[in-house]
Design a protein around this motif. Structure first.
Motif, PDB file in Angstrom:
ATOM      1  N   ILE A 126      -5.623 -26.662 -32.491  1.00  0.00           N
ATOM      2  CA  ILE A 126      -4.878 -27.748 -32.899  1.00  0.00           C
ATOM      3  C   ILE A 126      -5.153 -27.966 -34.553  1.00  0.00           C
ATOM      4  O   ILE A 126      -6.271 -27.878 -34.954  1.00  0.00           O
ATOM      5  CB  ILE A 126      -5.501 -29.115 -32.025  1.00  0.00           C
ATOM      6  CG1 ILE A 126      -5.357 -28.893 -30.656  1.00  0.00           C
ATOM      7  CG2 ILE A 126      -4.798 -30.299 -32.439  1.00  0.00           C
ATOM      8  CD1 ILE A 126      -6.137 -30.075 -29.843  1.00  0.00           C
ATOM      9  N   ILE A 127      -3.950 -28.206 -35.150  1.00  0.00           N
ATOM     10  CA  ILE A 127      -4.008 -28.377 -36.502  1.00  0.00           C
ATOM     11  C   ILE A 127      -3.111 -29.597 -36.908  1.00  0.00           C
ATOM     12  O   ILE A 127      -2.172 -29.933 -36.202  1.00  0.00           O
ATOM     13  CB  ILE A 127      -3.923 -27.239 -37.331  1.00  0.00           C
ATOM     14  CG1 ILE A 127      -2.295 -26.778 -36.989  1.00  0.00           C
ATOM     15  CG2 ILE A 127      -4.741 -26.082 -36.951  1.00  0.00           C
ATOM     16  CD1 ILE A 127      -1.779 -25.454 -37.669  1.00  0.00           C
ATOM     17  N   GLU A 128      -3.219 -29.979 -38.060  1.00  0.00           N
ATOM     18  CA  GLU A 128      -2.092 -31.004 -38.666  1.00  0.00           C
ATOM     19  C   GLU A 128      -1.188 -30.465 -39.429  1.00  0.00           C
ATOM     20  O   GLU A 128      -1.465 -29.114 -39.662  1.00  0.00           O
ATOM     21  CB  GLU A 128      -2.905 -31.921 -39.436  1.00  0.00           C
ATOM     22  CG  GLU A 128      -4.035 -32.764 -38.778  1.00  0.00           C
ATOM     23  CD  GLU A 128      -4.636 -33.951 -39.605  1.00  0.00           C
ATOM     24  OE1 GLU A 128      -5.548 -34.773 -39.360  1.00  0.00           O
ATOM     25  OE2 GLU A 128      -4.585 -33.813 -41.012  1.00  0.00           O
ATOM     26  N   LYS A 129      -0.152 -30.943 -39.208  1.00  0.00           N
ATOM     27  CA  LYS A 129       1.123 -30.472 -40.145  1.00  0.00           C
ATOM     28  C   LYS A 129       0.621 -30.060 -41.666  1.00  0.00           C
ATOM     29  O   LYS A 129      -0.047 -30.917 -42.050  1.00  0.00           O
ATOM     30  CB  LYS A 129       2.346 -31.151 -40.003  1.00  0.00           C
ATOM     31  CG  LYS A 129       2.214 -32.469 -40.517  1.00  0.00           C
ATOM     32  CD  LYS A 129       3.495 -33.159 -40.224  1.00  0.00           C
ATOM     33  CE  LYS A 129       3.432 -34.717 -40.798  1.00  0.00           C
ATOM     34  NZ  LYS A 129       4.544 -35.340 -40.525  1.00  0.00           N
ATOM     35  N   ARG A 130       1.387 -29.183 -42.229  1.00  0.00           N
ATOM     36  CA  ARG A 130       0.895 -28.558 -43.487  1.00  0.00           C
ATOM     37  C   ARG A 130      -0.098 -27.727 -43.606  1.00  0.00           C
ATOM     38  O   ARG A 130      -0.552 -27.168 -44.433  1.00  0.00           O
ATOM     39  CB  ARG A 130       1.140 -29.780 -44.444  1.00  0.00           C
ATOM     40  CG  ARG A 130       2.485 -30.247 -44.745  1.00  0.00           C
ATOM     41  CD  ARG A 130       2.441 -31.433 -45.966  1.00  0.00           C
ATOM     42  NE  ARG A 130       1.734 -32.448 -45.520  1.00  0.00           N
ATOM     43  CZ  ARG A 130       2.311 -33.334 -44.757  1.00  0.00           C
ATOM     44  NH1 ARG A 130       3.699 -33.289 -44.421  1.00  0.00           N
ATOM     45  NH2 ARG A 130       1.865 -34.569 -44.764  1.00  0.00           N
ATOM     46  N   GLN A 131      -1.264 -27.889 -42.435  1.00  0.00           N
ATOM     47  CA  GLN A 131      -2.412 -26.914 -42.538  1.00  0.00           C
ATOM     48  C   GLN A 131      -1.885 -25.454 -42.127  1.00  0.00           C
ATOM     49  O   GLN A 131      -0.641 -25.090 -41.739  1.00  0.00           O
ATOM     50  CB  GLN A 131      -3.303 -27.377 -41.548  1.00  0.00           C
ATOM     51  CG  GLN A 131      -4.170 -28.754 -42.069  1.00  0.00           C
ATOM     52  CD  GLN A 131      -5.242 -29.147 -40.902  1.00  0.00           C
ATOM     53  OE1 GLN A 131      -4.995 -28.865 -39.776  1.00  0.00           O
ATOM     54  NE2 GLN A 131      -6.263 -29.483 -41.415  1.00  0.00           N
TER      55      GLN A 131
ATOM     56  N   LYS B 204       4.582 -26.609 -39.171  1.00  0.00           N
ATOM     57  CA  LYS B 204       5.140 -27.587 -39.106  1.00  0.00           C
ATOM     58  C   LYS B 204       5.051 -27.993 -37.423  1.00  0.00           C
ATOM     59  O   LYS B 204       4.602 -27.232 -36.799  1.00  0.00           O
ATOM     60  CB  LYS B 204       6.617 -27.195 -39.336  1.00  0.00           C
ATOM     61  CG  LYS B 204       7.099 -27.064 -40.849  1.00  0.00           C
ATOM     62  CD  LYS B 204       8.625 -26.699 -40.893  1.00  0.00           C
ATOM     63  CE  LYS B 204       8.956 -26.633 -42.424  1.00  0.00           C
ATOM     64  NZ  LYS B 204      10.410 -26.328 -42.512  1.00  0.00           N
ATOM     65  N   LEU B 205       5.642 -29.098 -37.279  1.00  0.00           N
ATOM     66  CA  LEU B 205       5.580 -29.634 -35.711  1.00  0.00           C
ATOM     67  C   LEU B 205       6.207 -28.778 -34.796  1.00  0.00           C
ATOM     68  O   LEU B 205       5.598 -28.263 -33.772  1.00  0.00           O
ATOM     69  CB  LEU B 205       6.086 -30.993 -35.680  1.00  0.00           C
ATOM     70  CG  LEU B 205       5.378 -32.166 -36.376  1.00  0.00           C
ATOM     71  CD1 LEU B 205       6.156 -33.616 -36.452  1.00  0.00           C
ATOM     72  CD2 LEU B 205       3.946 -32.541 -36.036  1.00  0.00           C
TER      73      LEU B 205
ATOM     74  N   SER C 284       4.441 -25.917 -32.757  1.00  0.00           N
ATOM     75  CA  SER C 284       3.884 -25.990 -31.388  1.00  0.00           C
ATOM     76  C   SER C 284       4.326 -24.923 -30.378  1.00  0.00           C
ATOM     77  O   SER C 284       5.593 -25.260 -30.025  1.00  0.00           O
ATOM     78  CB  SER C 284       3.889 -27.431 -31.017  1.00  0.00           C
ATOM     79  OG  SER C 284       3.254 -28.018 -31.987  1.00  0.00           O
TER      80      SER C 284
ATOM     81  N   THR D 233      -1.033 -26.211 -31.107  1.00  0.00           N
ATOM     82  CA  THR D 233      -0.439 -27.754 -31.111  1.00  0.00           C
ATOM     83  C   THR D 233      -0.594 -28.167 -32.734  1.00  0.00           C
ATOM     84  O   THR D 233      -1.703 -28.125 -32.919  1.00  0.00           O
ATOM     85  CB  THR D 233      -1.371 -28.647 -30.446  1.00  0.00           C
ATOM     86  OG1 THR D 233      -1.469 -28.364 -28.855  1.00  0.00           O
ATOM     87  CG2 THR D 233      -0.720 -30.019 -30.266  1.00  0.00           C
ATOM     88  N   VAL D 234       0.580 -28.455 -33.018  1.00  0.00           N
ATOM     89  CA  VAL D 234       0.690 -29.270 -34.447  1.00  0.00           C
ATOM     90  C   VAL D 234       0.889 -30.711 -34.705  1.00  0.00           C
ATOM     91  O   VAL D 234       1.719 -30.991 -33.580  1.00  0.00           O
ATOM     92  CB  VAL D 234       1.756 -28.398 -35.183  1.00  0.00           C
ATOM     93  CG1 VAL D 234       1.600 -28.939 -36.873  1.00  0.00           C
ATOM     94  CG2 VAL D 234       1.547 -26.896 -35.309  1.00  0.00           C
ATOM     95  N   VAL D 235       0.087 -31.402 -35.083  1.00  0.00           N
ATOM     96  CA  VAL D 235       0.089 -32.823 -35.024  1.00  0.00           C
ATOM     97  C   VAL D 235       0.292 -33.469 -36.044  1.00  0.00           C
ATOM     98  O   VAL D 235       0.062 -32.730 -37.157  1.00  0.00           O
ATOM     99  CB  VAL D 235      -1.199 -33.392 -34.259  1.00  0.00           C
ATOM    100  CG1 VAL D 235      -1.311 -32.967 -32.917  1.00  0.00           C
ATOM    101  CG2 VAL D 235      -2.301 -32.994 -35.058  1.00  0.00           C
TER     102      VAL D 235
END
Lengths: 113, 110
Positions: A12-17, A83-84, A87, A111-113
């Motif tokens: 699970i990562i955040e967008k732009r990571q 990007k989202l 996912s 999963t991109v959050v």
């Protein structure tokens, strides 16, 4: 015979990571594939390697995705920045020469959050 | 370019009844056709393939598939469904690479 190994199983990562996935194919299999499987869809080929050379990367979003297969064995798929819509489950598969089915790994669920 | 179509998103059958999961293909040249099954949180598992020879191909777990060249179909079948057959099934065609259908979710009810 050991199967196709993939890691991690989940990410699970955040967008732009950025994120990287690893694949170890079946020993002796010259051809390695990375597929993207979005929920509710069939797997879509991202890139195909023959030994350490790229055979087909026509569907790889090259502005953010990259893959390598150094020494013609293990492979790494990277997304930077994520990007989202990235996912998905990323599946690695390998095959030997001839017209055979592929052997798939268990995949990495991103999963991109 | 090669492609496959799975016209049914979902197939529901009762345990013990026969099941059919449909697949049609489009390919130039000889078709190399495959069926894979995917259980939750698992990778795709190979079921069977058609390369050449008999039109009826037998595979794992009692599944079989019938290759029909005139109808360009490769339907997956099983004479008696089990609850444990419930999964996602993918038809695929191989040319330079493997192209998959969108998948059919099979649900077998007790």
């Amino acid at each position: 015979e050991a199967g196709v190994a993939q890691s991690p199983r989940y990410k699970i990562i955040e967008k732009r990571q950025s994120v990287a996935f690893w694949c170890n194919p079946i020993s002796g299999h010259a051809t390695l594939y990375w597929y993207q499987q979005i929920l509710g869809q069939g797997p879509k080929l991202l890139i195909q390697f023959q030994n350490n050379g790229v055979v087909d990367d026509s569907q790889l979003p090259k502005d953010r995705f990259s893959a390598e297969r150094l020494k013609g064995v293990d492979s790494t798929l990277k997304i930077q920045p994520a990007k989202l819509e990235d996912s998905a489950v990323y599946l690695c598969a390998s095959s030997s020469s001839g017209v055979y089915g592929y052997t798939f790994g268990s995949g990495t669920r991103l999963t991109v959050v | 370019a090669q492609s496959v179509a799975q016209p049914e998103d979902q197939v529901n059958v009762a345990e013990g009844n026969p099941l059919t999961v449909k697949c049609t293909y489009s390919v130039s040249g000889n078709p190399y056709l495959f069926w894979y099954v995917q259980y939750p949180n698992r990778g795709l598992q190979f079921l069977l393939k058609y390369i050449t020879g008999d039109n009826l191909v037998k595979g794992s777990y009692g599944f079989e598939a019938e290759f029909n060249k005139s109808q360009t179909s490769f339907h997956l079948k099983k004479p008696s469904a089990l609850v444990s057959d419930s999964a996602l099934y993918f038809c695929a065609v191989r040319d330079n690479d493997m192209r998959f259908g969108a998948g059919t979710r099979l649900t077998v009810k007790p």
